[in-house]
Design a protein around this motif. Structure first.
Motif, PDB file in Angstrom:
ATOM      1  N   ASP A 125      -1.141   3.043   4.475  1.00 50.17           N
ATOM      2  CA  ASP A 125       0.078   3.370   3.730  1.00 50.17           C
ATOM      3  C   ASP A 125       0.009   2.864   2.296  1.00 50.17           C
ATOM      4  OD1 ASP A 125       0.716   4.109   6.264  1.00 50.17           O
ATOM      5  OD2 ASP A 125       2.383   2.721   6.520  1.00 50.17           O
TER       6      ASP A 125
ATOM      7  N   PRO B  43      -3.209   8.170   7.293  1.00 50.72           N
ATOM      8  CA  PRO B  43      -4.142   7.646   8.298  1.00 50.72           C
ATOM      9  C   PRO B  43      -5.054   6.560   7.736  1.00 50.72           C
ATOM     10  CG  PRO B  43      -4.057  10.047   8.383  1.00 50.72           C
ATOM     11  CD  PRO B  43      -3.291   9.620   7.157  1.00 50.72           C
ATOM     12  N   SER B  44      -5.389   6.673   6.448  1.00 48.11           N
ATOM     13  CA  SER B  44      -6.281   5.704   5.811  1.00 48.11           C
ATOM     14  C   SER B  44      -5.561   4.432   5.373  1.00 48.11           C
ATOM     15  CB  SER B  44      -6.960   6.339   4.594  1.00 48.11           C
ATOM     16  OG  SER B  44      -5.989   6.799   3.663  1.00 48.11           O
TER      17      SER B  44
ATOM     18  N   SER C 237       6.076  11.290   5.098  1.00 45.82           N
ATOM     19  CA  SER C 237       4.976  11.663   5.976  1.00 45.82           C
ATOM     20  C   SER C 237       4.731  13.167   5.866  1.00 45.82           C
ATOM     21  CB  SER C 237       5.297  11.275   7.432  1.00 45.82           C
ATOM     22  OG  SER C 237       6.477  11.944   7.862  1.00 45.82           O
TER      23      SER C 237
END
Length: 259
Positions: free
Chosen positions: A130, A127-128, A154
């Motif tokens: 890749d 989320p921050s 993931s």
């Protein structure tokens, strides 16, 4: 009484003098050449960037920008003796994708730069933001120059891969081993598109082709599970057809369970 046998023959004396003079001339020539070389100026910079894996994370413009501090420290026409080769290597390696950098010079005043690029083997979704995992077990940022075609990772466990020492940690090192196995195996590299890591440390693999998902479980006996993965594609699908199942369980020894 003077013993004539003890007198050094004249021709040997002459030979000795010639050798000394020859050595002196060679010494002076080397000294002159070295001194002349020290005052030479940099005529050109020749850059060789490895493309063993067809990566293009770094180009010549990037390297020159780093070597010259964005143009503030010009190298062309600078005296060769004033060029700090180690400092240039340090500057180049500020680029995260430059795994190794070697700079040397020749007698004509040319600078030669050899760079080995880092090699990503997996792309981790976060989320921050890749990031890549390299074949050396290091973390690499994404690049706006080039996107590597590697398996996507993931799931719940991805946050644990963000540590620079994840390849050495007992919990996460098996994941790195699996990524490396995929990279080295042409069939796996072609077939595996995505890897999901759940909260138990178990993996599910999604292939490039077909609708199946492959449940590997944990990474114990991974060689056996990879073998069953290959058997499924090479021997079962050709008989049963591409869409005969959606779930393939490879967790159990000597078994391939399909649903």
């Amino acid at each position: 009484m003077l013993n004539i046998k003890n007198i050094l023959p004249i021709h040997k004396i002459k030979t000795g003098v010639v050798l000394v003079l020859s050595g002196l001339i060679v010494f002076l020539a080397i000294g002159f050449t070295t001194a002349k070389q020290e005052f030479r100026t940099v005529k050109s910079i020749k850059i060789d960037i490895s493309k063993d894996h067809n990566h293009e994370f770094i180009d010549e413009a990037d390297v020159l920008k780093l070597m010259t501090n964005s143009g503030t420290d010009e190298l062309i026409d600078q005296e060769v003796r004033r060029v700090d080769l180690k400092e240039l290597e340090r500057r180049i390696k500020k680029n995260t994708f430059a795994y190794e950098a070697h700079v040397h010079k020749d007698l004509a005043g040319d600078l030669f730069v050899n760079i080995e690029q880092c090699h990503p083997i997996a792309r981790v979704l976060m989320p921050s933001g890749d990031f890549y995992v390299s074949d050396k077990g290091t973390i690499l940022p994404m690049s706006d120059k080039f996107t590597a075609r590697v398996p996507i990772v993931s799931g719940y466990m991805t946050g644990k891969l963000l540590r620079q020492d994840f390849a050495m940690d007992s919990t996460t090192a098996p994941f790195f081993t699996f990524f490396h196995m995929i990279e080295k195996d042409k069939f796996l590299k072609t077939m595996i598109a995505e890897i999901d890591l759940n909260h138990k440390g178990e993996i599910t693999v999604y292939p490039q082709m077909g609708k199946q998902r492959f449940e590997f479980g944990n990474l114990e006996d991974i060689e056996d599970k990879v073998l069953k993965f290959k058997i499924f594609y090479k021997h079962i699908l050709p008989v049963k057809g591409w869409n005969f199942c959606e779930r393939v369980n490879l967790k159990f020894k000597d078994q391939i369970i399909t649903e």
